[in-house]
Design an enzyme around this catalytic site. Structure first.
Site, PDB file in Angstrom:
ATOM      1  N   ASP A  84      48.335  40.816  50.996  1.00  0.00           N
ATOM      2  CA  ASP A  84      47.288  40.545  51.974  1.00  0.00           C
ATOM      3  C   ASP A  84      47.801  39.469  52.930  1.00  0.00           C
ATOM      4  O   ASP A  84      48.794  38.794  52.654  1.00  0.00           O
ATOM      5  CB  ASP A  84      46.023  40.090  51.259  1.00  0.00           C
ATOM      6  CG  ASP A  84      44.789  40.176  52.137  1.00  0.00           C
ATOM      7  OD1 ASP A  84      44.915  40.638  53.282  1.00  0.00           O
ATOM      8  OD2 ASP A  84      43.710  39.777  51.678  1.00  0.00           O
TER       9      ASP A  84
ATOM     10  N   ASP B  30      43.595  40.700  60.426  1.00  0.00           N
ATOM     11  CA  ASP B  30      42.440  41.307  61.078  1.00  0.00           C
ATOM     12  C   ASP B  30      41.252  40.350  61.024  1.00  0.00           C
ATOM     13  O   ASP B  30      41.327  39.273  60.426  1.00  0.00           O
ATOM     14  CB  ASP B  30      42.098  42.640  60.411  1.00  0.00           C
ATOM     15  CG  ASP B  30      41.754  42.473  58.932  1.00  0.00           C
ATOM     16  OD1 ASP B  30      42.507  41.769  58.228  1.00  0.00           O
ATOM     17  OD2 ASP B  30      40.745  43.034  58.480  1.00  0.00           O
TER      18      ASP B  30
ATOM     19  N   CYS C 162      33.423  48.939  22.826  1.00  0.00           N
ATOM     20  CA  CYS C 162      34.697  49.383  23.395  1.00  0.00           C
ATOM     21  C   CYS C 162      35.704  49.468  22.264  1.00  0.00           C
ATOM     22  O   CYS C 162      35.600  48.747  21.267  1.00  0.00           O
ATOM     23  CB  CYS C 162      35.137  48.362  24.464  1.00  0.00           C
ATOM     24  SG  CYS C 162      36.792  48.604  25.133  1.00  0.00           S
TER      25      CYS C 162
ATOM     26  N   CYS D 125      39.091  44.781  21.667  1.00  0.00           N
ATOM     27  CA  CYS D 125      37.792  44.978  21.033  1.00  0.00           C
ATOM     28  C   CYS D 125      37.919  45.587  19.634  1.00  0.00           C
ATOM     29  O   CYS D 125      37.098  45.316  18.758  1.00  0.00           O
ATOM     30  CB  CYS D 125      36.920  45.855  21.911  1.00  0.00           C
ATOM     31  SG  CYS D 125      36.576  45.114  23.525  1.00  0.00           S
TER      32      CYS D 125
END
Length: 490
Positions: free
Chosen positions: A94, A129, A280, A285
């Site tokens: 970025d 931008d 999960c 987990c």
């Protein structure tokens, strides 16, 4: 212009599996793809482990942080990003636009930051931008979009070799500006198309608005444009965004949420303190209880939660890919939409775009499952209604939910939500749909609109509709020229 870096392999709705060729990295990334955010100053899970243990093909880091860093700038220039981060896949950077949005100014130009990204070995760079926030007035959004467009054109002039360059699509919460921005960006020689400044929408659970922004951008972009939803890090909304045509997602959520003892699921976010059981079966987990994770010191607990968050996030990406392959992505979206009212808003906004989705949706795939009133507005239903104009029934025609009758020249089936079709088509997609016996009002009304469309296209034909207890709101959609029989009264 034609782009040869992105190739579609499968599609469902506007969702697609694609291959993004990243020449500088020498890799091809399968999309949809997750880009974990890596901050060199605060590494929660080492990039090498992202690759070896989680299957990461691509990640993202912030070149502006490196540009301003006393600790990492020189090293990044000396050894390059891949060695600095110990990552062999593709690396996107970025530009500092996020910092610009957060703090109001940055001390770098587009030319400088693109050159820096090239010099440190970035594979996909980003110009500076203007990420216009939601809900500003149209004039401000238009003015700031013009600045972004100037910078995209400036980015085209920077010699970055074989580094790909992002062309962010801005425009705030105005679909018309997003469409204009997409069309302009696609007309440049740049490569990847992030839909920017949607993080505030997602933070406020404005998924319906997010869908409209993406839909606007997609109307301006070509089908061969890889689309990145900047800052979309929660797995709960990935299926929705993919169904709208997004291909790349970057996530800092896996680490940021872990820092606050937050546990990601595809149904939302849980606080670790509130969990007695892990819902999960990832390695974290499966091998620990919530109490055991709570008992760890801060750093280790953060790392364990971050790993779980990554596991559940990558699992959702794989689930989405399989849904695309199986042709049931919209059923997955519908399932996810029931996890949160804001997600339901997003799904309803999605089906409002069905005419747009229909243009990309395959004509034939697996079984259509009618799961809720929103299913009545899906692209497959829109397509069936549009194709009724191709059919030419003649004479006296029975449209029936019952058996055919020899008293008519033709007997057609009529099935909610699709409406009428020749009996010979009853084994073709999507008319093989699985629908509930207790159909909702939207399904009946959709079928009635199909009847109206057929009647409108064939004004010389005499139609009889034989239905089973359709509600009055559906009957009102049927033209008065149609003779109506309720089979439940016969």
């Amino acid at each position: 212009m034609e782009r040869d870096i992105f190739e579609l392999r499968a599609q469902d709705g506007a969702g697609r599996i694609g291959e993004l060729t990243v020449p500088r990295a020498g890799v091809t990334v399968e999309t949809p793809a997750l880009l974990p955010v890596v901050n060199p100053h605060v590494v929660t899970v080492e990039p090498s482990r992202l690759e070896s243990e989680f299957g990461a093909e691509i990640l993202i880091t912030n070149s502006y942080i490196l540009y301003k860093s006393d600790d990492f700038r020189d090293e990044a220039l000396d050894v390059g990003l891949h060695e600095l981060l110990e990552f062999d896949g593709a690396i996107m950077t970025d530009s500092g636009s996020f910092q610009l949005a957060e703090y109001g100014e940055i001390t770098v130009t587009t030319e400088e930051i693109l050159q820096f990204q090239h010099d440190i070995g970035s594979d996909i760079g980003t110009p500076v931008d203007i990420p216009t926030p939601p809900d500003v007035d149209h004039e401000q959004a238009e003015d700031e979009l013009a600045v972004t467009q100037e910078r995209l054109e400036l980015a085209e002039t920077v010699d970055v070799g074989d580094m790909l360059v992002n062309a962010p699509v801005q425009g705030s919460t105005y679909p018309d500006l997003r469409e204009e921005a997409g069309r302009h960006a696609y007309g440049t020689s740049l490569d990847v198309f992030p839909v920017g400044a949607v993080v505030p929408l997602m933070n406020e659970y404005r998924y319906g608005d997010m869908v409209e922004m993406v839909a606007g951008a997609k109307r301006g972009l070509g089908a061969d444009a890889p689309v990145h939803l900047f800052g979309a890090g929660h797995p709960m909304m990935f299926a929705l965004a993919v169904a709208m045509g997004c291909d790349l997602f970057d996530s800092a959520a896996y680490a940021l949420y872990a820092r606050d003892d937050r546990y990601l699921t595809v149904r939302g976010t849980e606080q670790l303190d509130d969990l007695e059981y892990f819902p999960c079966s990832c390695p974290i987990c499966a091998n620990n209880t919530p109490e055991e994770i709570r008992s760890l010191d801060d750093r280790e607990r953060e790392e364990q939660l971050a790993e779980h968050n990554l596991h559940v996030t990558y699992e959702e990406i794989r689930t989405i890919k399989q849904a695309i392959r199986s042709g049931n992505l919209l059923e997955l979206v519908e399932n996810r939409a029931r996890a949160h009212p804001a997600m339901l808003d997003g799904y309803r906004a999605l089906v409002e775009q069905s005419s747009q989705l229909e243009r990309a949706d395959p004509a034939s795939k697996g079984t259509f499952f009618y799961l809720s009133s929103e299913s009545a507005y899906r692209p497959e239903v829109v397509r069936h209604h549009e194709r009724l104009s191709r059919l030419n029934p003649e004479g006296r025609v029975l449209l029936t939910e019952g058996n055919p009758s020899g008293r008519y020249d033709e007997s057609w089936n009529v099935v909610p939500p699709f409406g009428p079709f020749p009996r010979a088509l009853s084994e073709t997609y999507p008319l093989t749909a699985e629908v509930p016996d207790r159909m909702d009002v939207d399904g009946f009304e959709s079928a009635a609109r199909g009847v109206a469309r057929l009647v409108e296209e064939n004004p010389e034909t005499e139609f009889t509709l034989a239905h089973r207890g359709w509600p009055e709101s559906a009957i009102r959609h049927v033209p008065q020229t149609v003779h109506i029989v309720d089979l439940d009264d016969v």
